[in-house]
Design a protein around this motif. Structure first.
Motif, PDB file in Angstrom:
ATOM      1  N   THR A   1       0.815  -1.210   0.000  1.00 14.83           N
ATOM      2  CA  THR A   1       0.000   0.000   0.000  1.00 14.83           C
ATOM      3  C   THR A   1       0.848   1.258   0.000  1.00 14.83           C
ATOM      4  OG1 THR A   1      -1.758  -1.169   1.186  1.00 14.83           O
ATOM      5  CG2 THR A   1      -1.819   1.233   1.225  1.00 14.83           C
ATOM      6  N   ARG A   2       1.934   1.267   0.764  1.00 14.76           N
ATOM      7  CA  ARG A   2       2.720   2.493   0.821  1.00 14.76           C
ATOM      8  C   ARG A   2       3.397   2.791  -0.517  1.00 14.76           C
ATOM      9  NH1 ARG A   2       7.778   1.460   4.971  1.00 14.76           N
ATOM     10  NH2 ARG A   2       8.946  -0.047   3.725  1.00 14.76           N
ATOM     11  N   TYR A   3       3.826   1.753  -1.233  1.00 17.55           N
ATOM     12  CA  TYR A   3       4.450   2.012  -2.537  1.00 17.55           C
ATOM     13  C   TYR A   3       3.421   2.330  -3.608  1.00 17.55           C
ATOM     14  CZ  TYR A   3       8.999   0.781  -0.697  1.00 17.55           C
ATOM     15  OH  TYR A   3      10.153   0.780   0.027  1.00 17.55           O
ATOM     16  N   VAL A   4       2.233   1.755  -3.500  1.00 16.04           N
ATOM     17  CA  VAL A   4       1.158   2.139  -4.414  1.00 16.04           C
ATOM     18  C   VAL A   4       0.820   3.610  -4.247  1.00 16.04           C
ATOM     19  CG1 VAL A   4      -1.318   1.879  -4.854  1.00 16.04           C
ATOM     20  CG2 VAL A   4       0.142  -0.144  -4.713  1.00 16.04           C
ATOM     21  N   LYS A   5       0.762   4.088  -3.014  1.00 17.30           N
ATOM     22  CA  LYS A   5       0.426   5.497  -2.783  1.00 17.30           C
ATOM     23  C   LYS A   5       1.507   6.420  -3.332  1.00 17.30           C
ATOM     24  CE  LYS A   5      -2.739   5.068   1.110  1.00 17.30           C
ATOM     25  NZ  LYS A   5      -3.093   5.518   2.479  1.00 17.30           N
ATOM     26  N   VAL A   6       2.773   6.005  -3.202  1.00 19.13           N
ATOM     27  CA  VAL A   6       3.845   6.815  -3.781  1.00 19.13           C
ATOM     28  C   VAL A   6       3.708   6.860  -5.297  1.00 19.13           C
ATOM     29  CG1 VAL A   6       6.332   7.023  -4.115  1.00 19.13           C
ATOM     30  CG2 VAL A   6       5.439   6.360  -1.890  1.00 19.13           C
ATOM     31  N   ARG A   7       3.440   5.701  -5.894  1.00 15.40           N
ATOM     32  CA  ARG A   7       3.298   5.629  -7.355  1.00 15.40           C
ATOM     33  C   ARG A   7       2.142   6.491  -7.833  1.00 15.40           C
ATOM     34  NH1 ARG A   7       5.282   2.137 -11.373  1.00 15.40           N
ATOM     35  NH2 ARG A   7       4.695   3.125 -13.364  1.00 15.40           N
ATOM     36  N   LEU A   8       1.037   6.450  -7.110  1.00 20.06           N
ATOM     37  CA  LEU A   8      -0.119   7.265  -7.489  1.00 20.06           C
ATOM     38  C   LEU A   8       0.190   8.754  -7.383  1.00 20.06           C
ATOM     39  CD1 LEU A   8      -3.038   5.283  -5.817  1.00 20.06           C
ATOM     40  CD2 LEU A   8      -2.600   5.533  -8.273  1.00 20.06           C
ATOM     41  N   SER A   9       0.887   9.139  -6.331  1.00 13.91           N
ATOM     42  CA  SER A   9       1.233  10.568  -6.180  1.00 13.91           C
ATOM     43  C   SER A   9       2.183  11.016  -7.288  1.00 13.91           C
ATOM     44  CB  SER A   9       1.857  10.812  -4.800  1.00 13.91           C
ATOM     45  OG  SER A   9       3.103  10.160  -4.683  1.00 13.91           O
ATOM     46  N   GLN A  10       3.093  10.143  -7.707  1.00  9.29           N
ATOM     47  CA  GLN A  10       4.005  10.495  -8.795  1.00  9.29           C
ATOM     48  C   GLN A  10       3.268  10.582 -10.124  1.00  9.29           C
ATOM     49  OE1 GLN A  10       6.962   7.408  -8.439  1.00  9.29           O
ATOM     50  NE2 GLN A  10       8.110   8.501  -6.859  1.00  9.29           N
ATOM     51  N   THR A  11       2.289   9.708 -10.336  1.00  9.03           N
ATOM     52  CA  THR A  11       1.490   9.741 -11.558  1.00  9.03           C
ATOM     53  C   THR A  11       0.687  11.019 -11.621  1.00  9.03           C
ATOM     54  OG1 THR A  11       1.338   7.335 -11.587  1.00  9.03           O
ATOM     55  CG2 THR A  11      -0.271   8.546 -12.899  1.00  9.03           C
ATOM     56  N   ASP A  12       0.079  11.401 -10.484  1.00 11.27           N
ATOM     57  CA  ASP A  12      -0.723  12.626 -10.455  1.00 11.27           C
ATOM     58  C   ASP A  12       0.132  13.856 -10.713  1.00 11.27           C
ATOM     59  OD1 ASP A  12      -2.938  11.113  -9.889  1.00 11.27           O
ATOM     60  OD2 ASP A  12      -2.870  11.457  -7.734  1.00 11.27           O
ATOM     61  N   SER A  13       1.373  13.847 -10.221  1.00  9.15           N
ATOM     62  CA  SER A  13       2.234  15.019 -10.377  1.00  9.15           C
ATOM     63  C   SER A  13       2.676  15.219 -11.822  1.00  9.15           C
ATOM     64  CB  SER A  13       3.469  14.898  -9.470  1.00  9.15           C
ATOM     65  OG  SER A  13       4.304  13.823  -9.884  1.00  9.15           O
ATOM     66  N   ARG A  14       2.619  14.139 -12.628  1.00 10.58           N
ATOM     67  CA  ARG A  14       3.036  14.254 -14.027  1.00 10.58           C
ATOM     68  C   ARG A  14       1.898  14.666 -14.944  1.00 10.58           C
ATOM     69  NH1 ARG A  14       6.023   9.380 -12.812  1.00 10.58           N
ATOM     70  NH2 ARG A  14       4.387   8.130 -13.799  1.00 10.58           N
TER      71      ARG A  14
END
Length: 276
Positions: free
Chosen positions: A262-275
């Motif tokens: 879950t913690r790495y999924v949340k990081v990935r989602l935040s990085q996707t949103d920032s792009r």
């Protein structure tokens, strides 16, 4: 604080003949607390009578009587606004007056064996500036003795002025400026956690992790999401023998794997949103 090369950990050999039993130690016990009236008494009872000072920093919005219980135990009580775990613990430590400090949480208890080992260690600390010891946690009616939750060594005992708590959102650590000795007796940890509260904590911790990693601009790939959780499951349940802790050990292993994913999924989602 010096770099990691300045730190070393060595096991200390204690001499039972040096254990002091008739005087209080030059030790300040430091706690931070929220609304802990239901469980802080046991923590305080485990240190009253053999330490010189108890410092308790309570959140300024607490109204359940935690402060009264602490005062009745002889503690010096301070009310402060919440600043985060590391800064709050540093604030409590800054108020201590004794040469040695011991940090405890309100759901922990110093066992008689750990008390005696602390006495012996402080009677002849040598060049150690801090000491660590194992912590045993009770979960869903069972003391956990294996897996990722044990021995769960905690560096909590240190010379005043020779260590500070890290300033991170969660999982703060004590950064010791010098060699750290190892004690063998256990600290007891009895959180009154339900499964629902454990799940809620996973949500809060993963949000904090995502913010921290996002600030470091670290990229998260598929292996972090697919392989890291599987490794944590295998390590905790098989390599570290969590299988011997019954169904509780199985649940802890799966919960740890889920937390990792879950913690790495949340990081990935935040990085996707920032792009976007």
């Amino acid at each position: 604080m010096p770099g990691s090369g300045a730190f070393r950990t060595r096991r200390i050999q204690l001499n039972p003949e040096t254990v002091m039993t008739d005087q209080r130690l030059p030790l300040s016990v430091c706690l931070i607390a929220g609304a802990e009236a239901q469980r802080i008494r046991r923590t305080l009872d485990s240190v009253v009578g053999w330490v010189e000072e108890i410092i308790v920093v309570i959140n300024d919005d607490v109204a359940d009587g935690t402060d009264k219980i602490a005062e009745a135990a002889g503690a010096k009580v301070f009310r402060e606004s919440w600043k985060g775990y590391g800064p709050q613990k540093n604030s409590a430590s800054d108020k201590a007056t004794q040469p040695w400090l011991l940090n405890l949480d309100a759901d922990e208890e110093v066992t008689p064996a750990l008390r005696d080992e602390i006495r012996s260690a402080l009677s002849a600390p040598g060049d150690y500036v801090a000491f660590c010891f194992p912590r045993r946690t009770r979960f869903c009616g069972r003391w956990i003795r294996h897996g990722d939750w044990y021995p769960d060594r905690q560096t909590r005992l240190w010379r005043r002025g020779r260590a500070r708590w890290s300033d991170v959102p969660v999982h703060e650590t004590l950064l010791a400026n010098g060699p750290v000795g190892r004690l063998g007796a256990e600290l007891r940890h009895q959180p009154t956690e339900t499964v629902d509260r454990q799940i809620a904590k996973i949500s809060a911790y993963t949000e904090a992790f995502a913010r921290e990693v996002g600030a470091q601009d670290r990229r998260v790939g598929w292996s972090d999401i697919a392989l890291r959780p599987l490794w944590r499951l295998f390590r905790g349940y098989v390599l570290r023998l969590g299988i011997l802790d019954g169904w509780q050990g199985a649940y802890i292993a799966w919960m740890t794997a889920f937390y990792t994913a879950t913690r790495y999924v949340k990081v990935r989602l935040s990085q996707t949103d920032s792009r976007k």
